[in-house]
Design a protein around this motif. Structure first.
Motif, PDB file in Angstrom:
ATOM      1  N   ILE A 185      12.763  -5.562 -44.261  1.00 33.04           N
ATOM      2  CA  ILE A 185      13.352  -5.267 -42.949  1.00 33.04           C
ATOM      3  C   ILE A 185      12.409  -5.702 -41.838  1.00 33.04           C
ATOM      4  N   TYR A 186      11.112  -5.461 -41.999  1.00 31.27           N
ATOM      5  CA  TYR A 186      10.120  -5.843 -41.008  1.00 31.27           C
ATOM      6  C   TYR A 186      10.107  -7.366 -40.816  1.00 31.27           C
ATOM      7  N   ILE A 187      10.092  -8.116 -41.900  1.00 31.05           N
ATOM      8  CA  ILE A 187      10.080  -9.589 -41.809  1.00 31.05           C
ATOM      9  C   ILE A 187      11.375 -10.093 -41.176  1.00 31.05           C
ATOM     10  N   THR A 188      12.502  -9.519 -41.540  1.00 34.12           N
ATOM     11  CA  THR A 188      13.779  -9.915 -40.959  1.00 34.12           C
ATOM     12  C   THR A 188      13.800  -9.667 -39.457  1.00 34.12           C
ATOM     13  N   LEU A 189      13.287  -8.516 -39.022  1.00 37.43           N
ATOM     14  CA  LEU A 189      13.234  -8.216 -37.586  1.00 37.43           C
ATOM     15  C   LEU A 189      12.337  -9.198 -36.845  1.00 37.43           C
ATOM     16  N   ILE A 190      11.217  -9.544 -37.423  1.00 35.70           N
ATOM     17  CA  ILE A 190      10.314 -10.509 -36.782  1.00 35.70           C
ATOM     18  C   ILE A 190      11.008 -11.863 -36.638  1.00 35.70           C
ATOM     19  N   LEU A 191      11.691 -12.316 -37.679  1.00 39.22           N
ATOM     20  CA  LEU A 191      12.398 -13.591 -37.607  1.00 39.22           C
ATOM     21  C   LEU A 191      13.515 -13.561 -36.572  1.00 39.22           C
ATOM     22  N   LEU A 192      14.264 -12.462 -36.516  1.00 40.04           N
ATOM     23  CA  LEU A 192      15.338 -12.350 -35.523  1.00 40.04           C
ATOM     24  C   LEU A 192      14.784 -12.324 -34.098  1.00 40.04           C
ATOM     25  N   LEU A 193      13.704 -11.574 -33.869  1.00 42.44           N
ATOM     26  CA  LEU A 193      13.098 -11.521 -32.541  1.00 42.44           C
ATOM     27  C   LEU A 193      12.529 -12.876 -32.130  1.00 42.44           C
TER      28      LEU A 193
END
Length: 174
Positions: free
Chosen positions: A10-18
């Motif tokens: 979830i953390y990596i996905t949020l970083i990529l989306l941001l």
């Protein structure tokens, strides 16, 4: 899957989306100076901004000395829709490579060019293609022929789209 793996995903996905959101809003950009492209030998050197270049009219045939002639233009999609009166050759501004030739729903017969300067140009509503994809060409090579009534052009100068006035100046100048 253990809970720490879910949290990491979830953390990596949020970083990529941001990162993607920030890039789309032009808050961040990737350029040759960043570490992402620093060691890439294939990445072209940046060209000077278009406003600082010496501008010379583009000629279709040196014997005829014709520049790209248009009657009007208006914004269309991400580029410009140019009204022309007759078929005109589309000339290469500098050396580069043809990336795409084909039919698109919104721009008809379309060709995308990657110039060695780092500029990417899409020409649409063409009458015919003179080159196939992945063909290298030199400056002043004929890339194709415009249709006899409409012509579409979209120009990205290092991921920055040119405004309509600069785009028309770039199109009609060498």
């Amino acid at each position: 899957m253990p809970s720490y793996q879910w949290k990491l995903a979830i953390y990596i996905t949020l970083i990529l989306l941001l990162t993607q959101f920030a890039f789309s809003k032009n808050w961040i950009s990737f350029s040759p100076g960043t570490t992402l492209f620093a060691d890439a030998e294939w990445f072209p050197q940046p060209s000077l901004p278009i406003a600082t270049k010496d501008l010379v009219p583009v000629t279709a045939d040196m014997d005829q000395d014709q520049t790209f002639v248009y009657t009007s233009y208006q914004p269309y999609e991400q580029g410009l829709l140019v009204r022309v009166d007759a078929h005109q050759p589309v000339l290469a501004k500098s050396s580069g490579m043809v990336l795409f030739t084909g039919e698109k729903r919104k721009t008809g017969k379309t060709m995308t060019i990657a110039y060695d300067s780092g500029d990417t140009v899409t020409y649409g509503f063409l009458h015919e293609f003179e080159m196939l994809p992945y063909t290298r060409f030199d400056a002043q090579a004929i890339l194709g022929q415009s249709s006899e009534d409409l012509f579409y052009i979209h120009h990205d100068n290092h991921l920055q789209t040119l405004d309509p006035e600069s785009l028309m100046m770039w199109l009609t100048m060498e």
